[in-house]
Motif scaffolding. Structure first.
Motif, PDB file in Angstrom:
ATOM      1  N   GLU A 122       0.177  -1.166  -0.123  1.00 13.11           N
ATOM      2  CA  GLU A 122      -0.635   0.423   0.242  1.00 13.11           C
ATOM      3  C   GLU A 122       0.702   0.928   0.004  1.00 13.11           C
ATOM      4  N   SER A 125       1.376   1.992  -3.742  1.00 13.35           N
ATOM      5  CA  SER A 125      -0.065   2.629  -3.851  1.00 13.35           C
ATOM      6  C   SER A 125      -0.372   4.595  -3.341  1.00 13.35           C
ATOM      7  N   LEU A 132      -0.380  -0.470  -8.873  1.00 10.76           N
ATOM      8  CA  LEU A 132      -0.510  -1.816  -8.305  1.00 10.76           C
ATOM      9  C   LEU A 132      -1.548  -2.357  -8.515  1.00 10.76           C
ATOM     10  N   THR A 206      -5.053  -0.707  -1.646  1.00 10.59           N
ATOM     11  CA  THR A 206      -3.795  -0.411  -2.964  1.00 10.59           C
ATOM     12  C   THR A 206      -5.383   0.388  -3.527  1.00 10.59           C
TER      13      THR A 206
END
Length: 590
Positions: A122, A125, A132, A206
């Motif tokens: 994450e 992202s 992602l 994400t």
């Protein structure tokens, strides 16, 4: 957009829910080696999955591959990554990072493992603003940087007030109705809105972006139709030819023309309505394996007699593209459509080039579950096996105004109103054509088990709206209509959250218990279990419904509502099902 009257929509809804929950629905968790690709280049398999199911990757290696400078403060146990635009600080053992003096919280802490700093994906992202894509099933992680849009028609509109209104509506839809996907709206050659909303992967936190890749389902059909018409310009096929000219042993091939296939007027059985299609092995099936499921079945109607939306038609057309071009369907589209108009983020799902969508497939509404969409995406072929982005589909839409792909006469054939769609509009070649209050609209939608797509253009106003979502069977029709109205200055209301209320006297539910006839042989059965109430349509599992008033209930697993109607004496006489823009009344029969 695949059903055009009340009962057809209802029965399609029943089939969809049955398929989704009749299949194995698995919450995938990545395990073992994860193959990482950065900007399309395979890098390593050094990621791992922690106890919470979060994918962790080594920060220094991945950041340096993306052009960042990475420094380590051994005293503070702090990592700094920077480039000419951003500086990010993170401390080992903490879940927050500081980006350009702004604090950003993550769900997962960074850690040191085997002498390396590992961070959750994450961070790439949501902090580094990268695209992602995680395919848990095939153990593939794609990390991509944004590519610049060089075309003139990607210029941003000066109408900032309209952009704010459109974004405000989408933000409310994201917050209150769990919308997740990407939206692009353009008017007169400039961009009004180009944004991603919600999650590409809920478990990994994400986000969807403007260049996130989604499966686009039946929007594929317009590309298949374009391929056929390109081959027609070369003299390799004629739309008036009979199918038997190309598939000599095909039953009823003398009766069915290429035009019938292009306009969904062949009378063939639709293979995606056969449950045996969903039991085929997704790894070994060929288009002919799927065609064999339907080719010997009797025609539903005489070819050319009427319109009936049918994926079998475009499965066959995709096979003809291969036969006539001596190329794979995938290579043909790449060389003759994608490359000429710079659709660099578009391809065939699970094709020979191993193309994958970025967003994870989901089913649901306010509550979602991941769904294995591979059997449908592999099997749809020319009827629905592509993935793309909103930006690439905008390139496609703009190219259709030119003669880059086919000449003007051929383009007119594609958008000609060839056959009536039961009074709703007409079907061209891979496109629907509708006369509306705002003028002629050319459009098409796409639905898979885990993705929904829509591309729509109001021709005279040069207004293009593209919607991609990683949830199956989302109601894009209502959304596109609303966004069209907003873009044209219409009045609109912001989506509000559905709030569940407490029913203090649960015995009230006893009035609702019973069977309600929605259509011939389609019954909605209402049952009670303690303080909970459930609805079950014929052929489905039962799903809990939740009260927002004493008589109004909503589903969380699908965008639908039920209203119970009472007579003057307080007795429940019928219910109304609200779903896909329809209101269907059902009389209580038991």
């Amino acid at each position: 957009m695949e059903g055009f009257n009340m009962w057809k929509r209802l029965l399609s809804f029943i089939l969809t829910i049955t398929l989704i929950f009749g299949m194995t629905v698995t919450t995938f968790a990545a395990s073992g080696d994860i193959n990482i690709f950065v900007n399309g280049k395979e890098i390593s398999n050094d990621a791992y999955v922690n106890e919470e199911g979060k994918v962790m990757v080594p920060l220094r290696q991945r950041a340096e591959e993306l052009g960042y400078i990475v420094t380590w403060d051994n005293v503070e146990k702090r990592v700094t990554i920077s480039n000419e635009y951003n500086t990010i600080h993170l401390k080992i053992g903490e879940s927050s990072v500081i980006k350009n003096d702004k604090n950003i919280n993550m769900d997962t802490k960074s850690i040191i493992k085997d002498g390396k700093t590992f961070v959750p994906i994450e961070l790439f992202s949501n902090t580094l603003n990268l695209i992602l894509g995680l395919d848990d099933k095939h153990q593939v992680l794609n990390i991509n940087q944004f590519t610049n849009n060089q075309e003139e028609f990607f210029k941003v509109s000066n109408d900032t007030e309209m952009t704010a209104k459109l974004n405000e509506y989408m933000k409310a839809l994201e917050k209150n109705e769990n919308f997740h996907g990407s939206i692009l709206i353009a008017k007169e050659g400039s961009i009004l809105l180009n944004e991603g909303y919600g999650f590409a992967n809920f478990d990994q936190n994400t986000l969807n972006k403007t260049q996130t890749k989604f499966a686009i389902g039946s929007v594929t059909k317009q590309f298949t139709a374009m391929a056929i018409m390109q081959l027609s310009e070369k003299g390799l096929i004629d739309v008036n030819d009979s199918l038997s000219k190309y598939l000599p042993d095909f039953p009823n091939g003398d009766l069915i023309t290429i035009h019938n296939l292009l306009t969904h007027s062949s009378g063939l059985v639709n293979f995606t309505e056969l449950m045996e299609f969903y039991t085929l092995s997704s790894n070994n099936q060929t288009p002919m394996d799927i065609l064999n499921l339907v080719k010997d079945k009797p025609l539903i109607f005489k070819p050319g007699e009427k319109f009936s939306y049918n994926n079998t038609n475009y499965l066959i057309l995709g096979m003809l593209v291969e036969q006539l071009s001596n190329m794979s369907y995938e290579d043909y589209l790449q060389e003759n459509i994608f490359n000429p108009i710079n659709m660099n983020n578009t391809g065939i799902s699970y094709g020979k080039n191993n193309g994958l969508h970025d967003a994870t497939a989901y089913s649901g509404y306010l509550e979602v579950v991941p769904i294995d969409d591979e059997v449908l995406l592999r099997g749809a072929y020319g009827a629905g096996n592509m993935y793309s982005t909103t930006e690439d589909l905008y390139r496609w839409s703009e190219a259709l105004k030119t003669e880059k792909l086919v000449n003007k006469d051929t383009m007119n054939q594609i958008f000609k109103e060839h056959i009536d769609m039961e009074g709703v509009g007409s079907y061209g070649y891979g496109w629907m054509i509708i006369d509306s209050e705002v003028g002629k609209i050319i459009l098409h939608g796409g639905n898979t088990l885990g993705f929904t797509s829509s591309i729509s253009r109001v021709v005279d106003l040069d207004l293009t709206i593209i919607v991609l979502s990683n949830v199956g069977y989302y109601d894009t029709t209502t959304l596109v209509n609303t966004l069209t109205s907003i873009a044209l200055g219409g009045v609109h209301e912001l989506p509000e959250a559905l709030t569940e209320i407490e029913i203090k006297d649960a015995d009230l539910y006893d009035k609702y218990i019973g069977e309600y006839e929605l259509a011939p042989e389609v019954i909605c059965t209402i049952t009670r279990e303690g303080n909970r109430i459930f609805a079950q349509l014929t052929g489905q599992e039962k799903f809990e419904i939740f009260p927002c008033t004493e008589d109004d209930f909503f589903y969380k697993i699908v965008d639908a509502k039920i209203t119970f109607v009472k007579d003057d004496g307080g007795n429940v006489t019928n219910l109304v099902l609200h779903q896909m823009g329809q209101e269907i009344s059902a009389i209580k029969i038991k």
